[in-house]
Design a protein around this motif. Sequence first.
Motif, short mmCIF file in Angstrom:
data_model
loop_
_atom_site.label_atom_id
_atom_site.label_comp_id
_atom_site.label_asym_id
_atom_site.label_seq_id
_atom_site.Cartn_x
_atom_site.Cartn_y
_atom_site.Cartn_z
N VAL A 100 0.87 -1.18 0.00
CA VAL A 100 0.00 0.00 0.00
C VAL A 100 0.91 1.22 0.00
O VAL A 100 1.37 1.68 1.05
CB VAL A 100 -0.90 0.01 1.25
CG1 VAL A 100 -1.94 1.12 1.16
CG2 VAL A 100 -1.58 -1.34 1.45
N HIS A 103 -0.49 5.78 -0.53
CA HIS A 103 -0.68 6.63 0.65
C HIS A 103 -0.15 5.88 1.86
O HIS A 103 0.08 4.68 1.80
CB HIS A 103 -2.17 6.95 0.85
CG HIS A 103 -3.04 5.72 0.69
ND1 HIS A 103 -3.61 5.37 -0.52
CD2 HIS A 103 -3.40 4.74 1.56
CE1 HIS A 103 -4.30 4.26 -0.37
NE2 HIS A 103 -4.18 3.84 0.88
N PHE A 165 -7.98 9.04 -0.63
CA PHE A 165 -8.87 8.17 0.15
C PHE A 165 -9.28 8.96 1.40
O PHE A 165 -9.65 10.12 1.29
CB PHE A 165 -8.20 6.82 0.43
CG PHE A 165 -8.04 6.00 -0.82
CD1 PHE A 165 -9.03 5.11 -1.22
CD2 PHE A 165 -6.93 6.14 -1.64
CE1 PHE A 165 -8.92 4.38 -2.39
CE2 PHE A 165 -6.81 5.41 -2.83
CZ PHE A 165 -7.80 4.53 -3.20
N GLN A 169 -5.32 9.10 5.32
CA GLN A 169 -4.47 8.38 4.36
C GLN A 169 -3.83 9.38 3.38
O GLN A 169 -4.20 9.45 2.21
CB GLN A 169 -5.31 7.36 3.57
CG GLN A 169 -5.87 6.23 4.45
CD GLN A 169 -6.93 5.40 3.73
OE1 GLN A 169 -7.97 5.92 3.32
NE2 GLN A 169 -6.70 4.10 3.59
N ALA A 202 -4.27 -0.10 -5.14
CA ALA A 202 -4.70 1.21 -5.66
C ALA A 202 -3.62 1.92 -6.48
O ALA A 202 -3.52 3.15 -6.46
CB ALA A 202 -5.13 2.10 -4.48
N HIS A 330 -12.09 -8.48 -0.53
CA HIS A 330 -12.49 -7.76 0.68
C HIS A 330 -13.17 -6.42 0.39
O HIS A 330 -13.59 -5.74 1.31
CB HIS A 330 -11.26 -7.53 1.57
CG HIS A 330 -10.32 -6.55 0.94
ND1 HIS A 330 -9.67 -6.80 -0.25
CD2 HIS A 330 -9.94 -5.31 1.31
CE1 HIS A 330 -8.95 -5.76 -0.58
NE2 HIS A 330 -9.08 -4.83 0.35
N ASP A 331 -13.20 -6.01 -0.89
CA ASP A 331 -13.84 -4.75 -1.27
C ASP A 331 -15.18 -4.97 -1.95
O ASP A 331 -15.79 -4.01 -2.43
CB ASP A 331 -12.95 -3.97 -2.25
CG ASP A 331 -11.69 -3.44 -1.59
OD1 ASP A 331 -11.71 -3.19 -0.37
OD2 ASP A 331 -10.69 -3.27 -2.30
C1 GLC Z 1 -7.73 -0.65 -2.21
C2 GLC Z 1 -8.06 -1.63 -1.12
C3 GLC Z 1 -9.14 -1.06 -0.28
C4 GLC Z 1 -8.65 0.21 0.34
C5 GLC Z 1 -8.13 1.18 -0.71
C6 GLC Z 1 -7.30 2.25 -0.09
O1 GLC Z 1 -8.77 -0.46 -3.09
O2 GLC Z 1 -8.38 -2.87 -1.67
O3 GLC Z 1 -9.57 -1.96 0.71
O4 GLC Z 1 -9.68 0.81 1.06
O5 GLC Z 1 -7.31 0.56 -1.66
O6 GLC Z 1 -6.08 1.72 0.36
#
Ligand code: GLC
Length: 565
Positions: A100, A103, A165, A169, A202, A330-331
């Motif tokens: 990730v 951010h 987001f 973040q 992302a 999970h989304d």
């Molecule tokens: C991605 C993840 C999601 C998260 C977003 C921001 O889409 O899968 O769960 O909220 O990025 O990191």
Amino acid sequence: MKKQWWHGRTAMQIYPKSFYDANGDGTGDLRGIIEKLDYIKSIGVDIIWISPIYRSPFVDQGYDISDYYQIDPGFGTMEDMEELLREAKKRDMYILMDLVVNHCSSEHALFKKALADPEGEYGQYFYFRKGKGNGQPPCNWRAYFGGSVWEKVPGQDDLWYLHLFAKEQPDLNWENPALRRRVYDMIRWWLEKGLAGFRIDAIINIKKDLSFRDYPADRDDGMCSVHNMLKHASGIGDFLLEMRHETFDRYNALAIAEAFDIKDGELPLFVGDDGYFSSIFDFSTEGLCKSRRGYFASGLPSVTEVRDTLYKSQAEMGDHGFFCNIIENHDEPRGASRYLPVSGQNDAGKKLLGLLMHMRRGMPFLYQGQEIGMMNYPFRNIDEIEDIGTLNEYRVALAAGLSEDEALAAVSLFSRDNARTPVQWSDDPQAGFTTADTPWFPVNPNYREINVRAQEKDPDSVLNFYRSLGALRKDPAYAETIVYGTFEPVLQEYSDLYAFFRRSAGKQLLVLGNMSEKEVTVPVPAESGDPHKDLKVVLNNLKHLEIQKNRITLAPWQGVILDVT
Ligand code: GLC
């Protein structure tokens, strides 16, 4: 396309908070994953992606990282992680973490330093900009989780920082080479530890349109979707190729991108032998019938729309690269609730979905609980929702004039929390997920009917069917065809029918799936060759199959794989 170590394998995503709680505190943990490795392997899965386990304040369930070099204490320790890597290796299994890096968390030390001195060195790691004056942010982009992408820097008159987001973040400034070096160092540090690669979060967002200009408003709030900006941002390839060369290439690592908003015609740049990534998820059906206005204005696609969309994305990818094929994550809501019409939300329908996912070209990528057919959660009250994204959608729905009940119904259909409920291991209290009285998120009340323990005992269960699918992909008689064979749709005039060939030198398989509650009789496609030869049933989600003289009758929700070589 060059063959890669992971092509013939099957993967599964673990959402660690909800997977298995080994220490009885109500939250899943790394030791819980270690305990269940043999179970995961039994489904034929050998690659595991774990959603973020780094230290985090959990504003967005770990997608807000405050320390990339630490395991969050809620999940365990670095020793647990190292043990997981060792235990996986013993079983010829591979672990991917979530990367990730669009951010971090507003609690990250770098961001704190940046806030303290936005003009200084650390300010360059983020995006700080002056507003338009009169309390107006620099531009009118709307954050993915609602509100402006700009948040005022505390104690400053008109200085703002960017967050696509949540405001917790802040976006990392990839234009700064020092930031990129730090990211690559961190990636290599984890790969050195023995990770097999990453799922990359992302990632399309790392390249901004630096003009930070307004676009036409698309809602009453006067703001516009970030997608406008993504259309205008160009040059992401330079960052992504650099990242690949500096990190993944050096370890032969598997790098799988979550990449929405790829511009038309650019897919070949993202995957394939020289692509930015090893693979990307096929999200083509995710956006079907989804409205940019929000969940409340969105609907569910028809069986035919889903089928045709998947066929199209298979054609676009062709032999160029390799998708990761999913029905849920999970989304997203649960695949069985979303892609099966209500009359097909049964064992046969769930097996059929699994069969179709495994038989498309690409790597099957399961999500925890999919293999037992877990379903959406029956939300009764908005207080049951934890997810920051869903809570925003609820507000959007209310603002659009929906009643509270209507808004809840609308967001329930798509809520990310549907997939985040604890895995249903047994019919013990709390579905055997935890020994605590209260898990962090309620278990789905259907756990008495749908759980791993019951399905272990039943040879005809959804779980055991997934095991057969997993085994088939590795069966030397079929592996080459299933993994690398061409994908060729036929009989498309039958609207609720999946029918396609998978072909490789000297072998051809015909996959048929009746996605409807009605029986259907179809001709054996002429492409199968000699009409008098025997059709060998390789896998069938029901007990029987009716074959009469060149015609096959499929029962409702029946799916079969035939060897028509
Ligand atoms: C991605 C993840 C999601 C998260 C977003 C921001 O889409 O899968 O769960 O909220 O990025 O990191």
